[in-house]
Structures are given as C-alpha cells and as structure tokens.
Motif scaffolding. Structure first.
Motif, PDB file in Angstrom:
ATOM      1  N   ILE A  78      87.165  -8.197 103.748  1.00 55.31           N
ATOM      2  CA  ILE A  78      86.095  -8.977 104.326  1.00 55.31           C
ATOM      3  C   ILE A  78      85.854  -8.421 105.430  1.00 55.31           C
ATOM      4  CG2 ILE A  78      85.030 -11.167 104.850  1.00 55.31           C
ATOM      5  CD1 ILE A  78      87.140 -12.678 103.149  1.00 55.31           C
ATOM      6  N   PRO A 227      79.557 -12.607 105.930  1.00 56.77           N
ATOM      7  CA  PRO A 227      80.637 -11.715 105.200  1.00 56.77           C
ATOM      8  C   PRO A 227      80.477 -10.971 104.151  1.00 56.77           C
ATOM      9  CG  PRO A 227      80.610 -14.057 104.581  1.00 56.77           C
ATOM     10  CD  PRO A 227      79.428 -13.970 105.439  1.00 56.77           C
ATOM     11  N   SER A 229      81.985  -8.705 101.428  1.00 54.18           N
ATOM     12  CA  SER A 229      83.434  -8.500 100.947  1.00 54.18           C
ATOM     13  C   SER A 229      83.619  -7.307  99.631  1.00 54.18           C
ATOM     14  CB  SER A 229      84.068  -9.765 100.297  1.00 54.18           C
ATOM     15  OG  SER A 229      83.171 -10.391  99.199  1.00 54.18           O
TER      16      SER A 229
END
Length: 234
Positions: A78, A227, A229
């Motif tokens: 992440i 985030p 990822s």
C-alpha cells in the motif's frame, strides 16, 4: 502541503487504465451479442436486483454455471497519500490538530481474505499496517486498520474484472515519537474505492478516513488519505 492535485490525477489515471484494460482485453459471458453487459439483466426488464449479483448475463443453453472462486488470500502493498479534501462532510475545525499537515506520503501492507457469495458479490476481511513519516520536526503517524467490506464486480469475468469496494472497521493508531507511541487509541475507519483484478494481480485506489485519530483527548480533525494498493493473490 499534501499532494492533493497529484493524488486526484493518480486516481483518474487508475480509473482510465481499469476501464481501458477491460474494454480491450476481456472476453466474457454473452448477454446480447458477443459481449456481456453486466447491467443487461436490469436494463432489459423483468428481472430483480438480485439478478445482477447472482448472474449478470443468462448462460447460453450449452453453457454451465461457472463455479465460484471460493475463499482467496491476497497480500497487498500500500502507498497511502494524505489529502485535505473532506467530501464526506465529517466535522472539522481549523483550531484542531490537522495531521495531514504534519506527515508525508506513507507506505504499508495488508492481508486480505475474500470470498464470493455469488458471481458479482463478495465479502472481504482486511488486516493492515500503514506508516506516515513525519515532516521535519514532526512525529510519524501509524495505524493498524481491521475492516470488513464488500466487493461488487462491475465489468468482466471471474479472472479479469473491474470492481467497486467499501470497507469499515476500527483502526488502532498513534504518533510515534522516538519509538514511543503517543495518543494510541482505536477509531472508526472507513474506505471506498475502485479496483481492477488481472489474474494474479489486484490494483485498487480508495478514499479513506480515520474519524477520531489519536483518541478523543487529542481533539484532532479526521484524517483523510488515498491508499493505492497492489496485491498478489496467494
């Protein structure tokens, strides 16, 4: 100053790549012609909302219903980016601590356990860890979110598809000042976003919020971040 403009550009490019990859690289079940439209069962009329989740395109007479993937495990890397925008409208005040102005872009990882209830609807459990290094003279900010969420497949087949996801849970968080954590507490945590699954790989971008970072006694503003990822299915 957080990277907000470039963060929006990253998310926009991510969505464009997702849609482009699916449009040119996927061959899926038929609905009306050779290409499966996942909204076909709703637009054609005479179907319930569950038709979309259970099977977006009725199988041809010579087709058999594909088996569901079952339970899967995904290891995620992440890269989270703090942002100042607050589109959800959570209460904030200029006089309260604003962590976004004290930390830099972070890094982290997570373990995801997922299972599909039907062809288009799945559940997932995530346990993660993220660290936001402090800006010069500031402490880093760490969090450990534990969430339960849903995935809805929007376009594609069981191997290559675009999906939307939403998760909610609790994030244990605190400031790391010379290896001593300050304000460690649990806070409600939510996130929602869009992702792309490519065989063994999973790409996802979310908008996330920690509603009460550092606990009630620190009286900090909610912490917002994006985030992004990359996951590998184990």
């Amino acid at each position: 100053m957080p990277f907000l403009p470039s963060g929006k550009q990253k998310v926009a490019w991510f969505v464009a790549i997702c849609l482009g990859t699916i449009a040119f690289g996927t061959s899926v079940a038929r609905a009306d012609g050779d290409i499966c439209d996942p909204l076909y069962s709703l637009e054609s009329g005479g179907h319930t909302i569950w038709d979309f989740f259970s099977h977006p395109c009725p199988p041809e007479p010579d087709e058999t219903e594909p088996a569901l993937p079952g339970i899967g495990i995904t290891l995620l890397g992440i890269r989270p980016f703090p942002v100042l925008s607050n589109p959800i409208g959570f209460s904030s005040s200029p006089g309260r601590l604003l962590l976004q102005n004290q930390v830099e872009n972070g890094f982290g990882g997570a373990l995801e356990i997922n299972g599909w209830l039907s062809a288009n609807l799945g559940l997932r459990l995530e346990i993660g860890m993220m660290d936001f290094p402090g800006q010069p003279g500031q402490s880093s900010f760490d969090l450990l979110p534990v969430t339960l969420g849903v995935e809805v497949r929007l376009l594609g087949d069981t191997r290559t598809f675009v999906y939307m996801a939403a998760d909610g849970g609790v994030a244990v968080n605190g400031q790391n000042a010379q290896n001593v954590f300050v304000g460690t507490s649990g806070s409600p945590y939510i996130q929602a976003g869009i992702g792309l699954n490519l065989w063994m790989l999973q790409l996802e971008a979310d908008y996330a919020a920690i509603l009460q970072p550092l606990g009630a006694f620190r009286n900090a503003n909610p912490f917002f971040f994006v985030p992004v990822s990359l996951g590998v299915h184990l």
